[in-house]
Design a protein around this motif. Structure first.
Motif, PDB file in Angstrom:
ATOM      1  N   GLY A   1      25.846  60.528   0.581  1.00 13.42           N
ATOM      2  CA  GLY A   1      27.274  60.243   0.487  1.00 13.42           C
ATOM      3  C   GLY A   1      27.725  59.088   1.365  1.00 13.42           C
ATOM      4  N   GLU A   2      26.798  58.528   2.157  1.00 11.74           N
ATOM      5  CA  GLU A   2      27.144  57.436   3.071  1.00 11.74           C
ATOM      6  C   GLU A   2      26.647  56.100   2.531  1.00 11.74           C
ATOM      7  N   LYS A   3      27.310  55.031   2.972  1.00  8.00           N
ATOM      8  CA  LYS A   3      26.871  53.677   2.636  1.00  8.00           C
ATOM      9  C   LYS A   3      26.610  52.913   3.941  1.00  8.00           C
ATOM     10  N   ILE A   4      25.541  52.162   3.962  1.00  6.92           N
ATOM     11  CA  ILE A   4      25.232  51.312   5.118  1.00  6.92           C
ATOM     12  C   ILE A   4      26.020  50.023   4.929  1.00  6.92           C
ATOM     13  N   SER A   5      26.867  49.704   5.896  1.00  6.96           N
ATOM     14  CA  SER A   5      27.737  48.531   5.761  1.00  6.96           C
ATOM     15  C   SER A   5      27.041  47.281   6.302  1.00  6.96           C
ATOM     16  N   ARG A   6      27.628  46.135   6.003  1.00  5.19           N
ATOM     17  CA  ARG A   6      27.078  44.847   6.446  1.00  5.19           C
ATOM     18  C   ARG A   6      27.008  44.769   7.967  1.00  5.19           C
ATOM     19  N   LEU A   7      27.775  45.608   8.642  1.00  4.49           N
ATOM     20  CA  LEU A   7      27.758  45.629  10.102  1.00  4.49           C
ATOM     21  C   LEU A   7      26.523  46.355  10.636  1.00  4.49           C
ATOM     22  N   GLU A   8      25.776  47.032   9.738  1.00  5.57           N
ATOM     23  CA  GLU A   8      24.629  47.810  10.187  1.00  5.57           C
ATOM     24  C   GLU A   8      23.302  47.310   9.617  1.00  5.57           C
ATOM     25  N   PHE A   9      23.325  46.207   8.878  1.00  2.00           N
ATOM     26  CA  PHE A   9      22.041  45.709   8.380  1.00  2.00           C
ATOM     27  C   PHE A   9      21.996  44.186   8.315  1.00  2.00           C
TER      28      PHE A   9
ATOM     29  N   GLU B   1      26.447  37.617  12.457  1.00  3.31           N
ATOM     30  CA  GLU B   1      27.398  36.790  13.199  1.00  3.31           C
ATOM     31  C   GLU B   1      27.639  37.362  14.596  1.00  3.31           C
ATOM     32  N   PHE B   2      27.766  38.678  14.668  1.00  2.00           N
ATOM     33  CA  PHE B   2      28.004  39.337  15.962  1.00  2.00           C
ATOM     34  C   PHE B   2      26.858  39.082  16.942  1.00  2.00           C
ATOM     35  N   LEU B   3      25.621  39.298  16.510  1.00  2.00           N
ATOM     36  CA  LEU B   3      24.468  39.105  17.393  1.00  2.00           C
ATOM     37  C   LEU B   3      24.352  37.646  17.836  1.00  2.00           C
ATOM     38  N   ARG B   4      24.641  36.734  16.909  1.00  2.00           N
ATOM     39  CA  ARG B   4      24.565  35.305  17.242  1.00  2.00           C
ATOM     40  C   ARG B   4      25.652  34.913  18.242  1.00  2.00           C
TER      41      ARG B   4
ATOM     42  N   GLY C   1      14.303  43.267  -5.551  1.00  2.00           N
ATOM     43  CA  GLY C   1      15.415  42.639  -6.256  1.00  2.00           C
ATOM     44  C   GLY C   1      16.165  41.702  -5.333  1.00  2.00           C
ATOM     45  N   SER C   2      17.260  41.177  -5.829  1.00  2.00           N
ATOM     46  CA  SER C   2      18.075  40.233  -5.062  1.00  2.00           C
ATOM     47  C   SER C   2      19.315  40.943  -4.534  1.00  2.00           C
ATOM     48  N   LEU C   3      19.372  41.148  -3.230  1.00  2.00           N
ATOM     49  CA  LEU C   3      20.462  41.922  -2.622  1.00  2.00           C
ATOM     50  C   LEU C   3      21.577  40.977  -2.160  1.00  2.00           C
ATOM     51  N   ASN C   4      22.721  41.080  -2.821  1.00  2.00           N
ATOM     52  CA  ASN C   4      23.881  40.260  -2.456  1.00  2.00           C
ATOM     53  C   ASN C   4      25.089  41.112  -2.104  1.00  2.00           C
ATOM     54  N   SER C   5      24.857  42.390  -1.873  1.00  2.00           N
ATOM     55  CA  SER C   5      25.958  43.320  -1.641  1.00  2.00           C
ATOM     56  C   SER C   5      26.247  43.472  -0.153  1.00  2.00           C
ATOM     57  N   SER C   6      27.471  43.885   0.156  1.00  2.00           N
ATOM     58  CA  SER C   6      27.836  44.165   1.558  1.00  2.00           C
ATOM     59  C   SER C   6      27.622  45.631   1.902  1.00  2.00           C
ATOM     60  N   GLN C   7      27.133  46.429   0.947  1.00  2.00           N
ATOM     61  CA  GLN C   7      26.874  47.852   1.183  1.00  2.00           C
ATOM     62  C   GLN C   7      25.589  48.276   0.486  1.00  2.00           C
TER      63      GLN C   7
ATOM     64  N   LYS D   1      36.949  45.191  16.825  1.00  2.00           N
ATOM     65  CA  LYS D   1      38.263  45.742  16.485  1.00  2.00           C
ATOM     66  C   LYS D   1      39.072  44.793  15.608  1.00  2.00           C
ATOM     67  N   THR D   2      38.930  43.473  15.824  1.00  2.00           N
ATOM     68  CA  THR D   2      39.852  42.523  15.186  1.00  2.00           C
ATOM     69  C   THR D   2      39.234  41.669  14.080  1.00  2.00           C
ATOM     70  N   SER D   3      37.902  41.571  14.044  1.00  2.00           N
ATOM     71  CA  SER D   3      37.279  40.701  13.050  1.00  2.00           C
ATOM     72  C   SER D   3      37.534  41.237  11.633  1.00  2.00           C
ATOM     73  N   LYS D   4      37.952  40.346  10.743  1.00  2.00           N
ATOM     74  CA  LYS D   4      38.286  40.771   9.387  1.00  2.00           C
ATOM     75  C   LYS D   4      37.043  40.848   8.497  1.00  2.00           C
ATOM     76  N   ASN D   5      36.060  40.011   8.757  1.00  2.00           N
ATOM     77  CA  ASN D   5      34.830  40.008   7.969  1.00  2.00           C
ATOM     78  C   ASN D   5      33.649  40.321   8.880  1.00  2.00           C
ATOM     79  N   LEU D   6      33.500  41.620   9.150  1.00  2.00           N
ATOM     80  CA  LEU D   6      32.458  42.036  10.082  1.00  2.00           C
ATOM     81  C   LEU D   6      31.079  41.715   9.532  1.00  2.00           C
ATOM     82  N   SER D   7      30.256  41.085  10.365  1.00  2.00           N
ATOM     83  CA  SER D   7      28.881  40.762   9.988  1.00  2.00           C
ATOM     84  C   SER D   7      28.009  40.934  11.216  1.00  2.00           C
TER      85      SER D   7
END
Length: 366
Positions: free
Chosen positions: A16-24, A69-72, A88-94, A60-66
């Motif tokens: 039931g969970e999705k891994i977000s772009r902030l976690e991969f 980008e955060f680590l960099r 396959g070709s993964l272009n999804s944020s989740q 808290k404030t970033s609108k497009n969490l990545s």
């Protein structure tokens, strides 16, 4: 009874969970997963108080969490919790997550039991097409009378398939859950599997341009063992109270149940696979060949079974019998019971990059 489970095509059982772009991160065809608590621990180790505060503020404030980008931006290094090959070709944020314990992915016993339940119901209905049509027609007439009573209509609509299944597993006229014959069947969860058993699949919807979320899935070729047990005391209890349905005789012991399951698998999946082969003919040759190979497993003495997400819905499962005998009734029932259904009934199938349909397992008795 101990069974070996062989994965024949990608299997996704979600939590039931999705891994977000902030976690991969995606690097060189691999998905690197960084669990949120590990990211927070890394922030906590930042020695400079101002930099640490900025890191939390960025979250808290970033609108497009990545995560990249955060680590960099904060010059942080972090080891992934785990990483998986991407097919396959993964272009999804989740990415849809596979169900796991702290030790790794596993197959819940309830998931396997649910698939067995569905298989038995389908096989039972195949011997009683006129009875199925009668019950489907009754349900449709009931739904028509409830059009102006929204909550009741939605309840009946949502439970239509469960109602049809209940005709198989309860003695006629009985609806008390304690007398469901599948209470006799006990299937514990599998042991946790290594993360190497998983990869990320990017499903394609054949017959539609709609995109699907990538998902973590068991790879074909993976093998593991599970228990399938018959509770003889529970069986005797149903027998004593005269609550055994027609199929109850097959639950008297493990030998009888296994033979019954093999028979159900041969009966129903032979028909289902013929239907699927027909769908993919001249449309996707790889998939057609894959389905023909699956059909060969029906003669091995094992139980072919379909499990998890992307396994198909009413049009290719429980109501295959109605579809074959009375297409107009099937189309009407499909539209009434499937939210968002169009005037055309389901004409899509999900496959992976190699054209394999999802969810196929083979159970072999040890």
């Amino acid at each position: 009874m101990r069974v070996r489970v062989k994965v024949l095509s990608p299997v996704h059982v979600g939590n039931g969970e999705k891994i977000s772009r902030l976690e991969f991160l995606v690097e060189k065809g691999r998905l690197k997963v960084y669990k949120f608590d590990r990211i927070i621990s890394t922030i906590e180790r930042i020695a400079n108080p101002q930099l640490k505060n900025n890191a939390y503020l960025w979250f808290k404030t970033s609108k497009n969490l990545s995560l990249e980008e955060f680590l960099r931006n904060f010059k942080l290094t972090l080891e992934p919790t785990y990483e998986l090959e991407i097919n396959g070709s993964l272009n999804s944020s989740q990415v849809e997550e596979f169900i796991k314990t702290l030790e790794g992915p596993y197959i819940p016993g309830s998931e396997l039991k649910g698939s067995i339940r569905h298989l038995i119901a389908c096989a039972w209905f195949m011997d009683k097409p006129n009875y199925v049509i009668e019950k489907v027609d009754e349900l449709l007439r009931l739904l028509q009378t409830l059009k102006n009573r929204k909550s009741e209509y939605q309840r009946i609509q949502g439970d239509a398939e469960k109602y049809l299944e209940s005709l198989v597993f309860y003695q006629k006229g009985e609806r008390d859950a304690q007398f469901d014959v599948l209470k006799v069947l006990s299937i514990p969860d599998s042991q946790p599997l290594p993360y190497q058993s998983l990869r990320v699949e990017v499903p394609k919807l054949v017959g539609s341009n709609r995109t699907l979320l990538p998902c973590e899935a068991l790879k074909e070729g993976v093998e593991f063992e599970m228990e399938i047990n018959i509770n003889k005391n529970a069986y005797r209890g149903l027998e004593t109270q005269r609550k055994l349905p027609e199929i109850g005789k097959h639950f008297s012991d493990e030998n009888a149940f296994w033979n019954f399951l093999v028979e159900c698998s041969r009966k129903f999946y032979s028909k289902l696979l013929d239907e699927e082969i027909k769908f993919f003919q001249n449309r996707q040759p790889n998939t057609e060949e894959h389905l023909k190979r699956l059909k060969n497993y029906l003669n091995t003495g094992g139980v072919l079974l379909r499990l998890g997400k992307h396994e198909g819905i009413l049009s290719t499962t429980l109501l295959l019998i109605v579809k074959e005998k009375d297409k107009a009734l099937f189309d009407k029932f499909f539209r009434e019971t499937q939210n968002g259904a169009t005037e055309q009934t389901n004409k899509t199938r999900r496959v992976n990059s190699q054209g394999l349909t999802f969810g196929w397992l083979l159970l072999e008795r040890l």
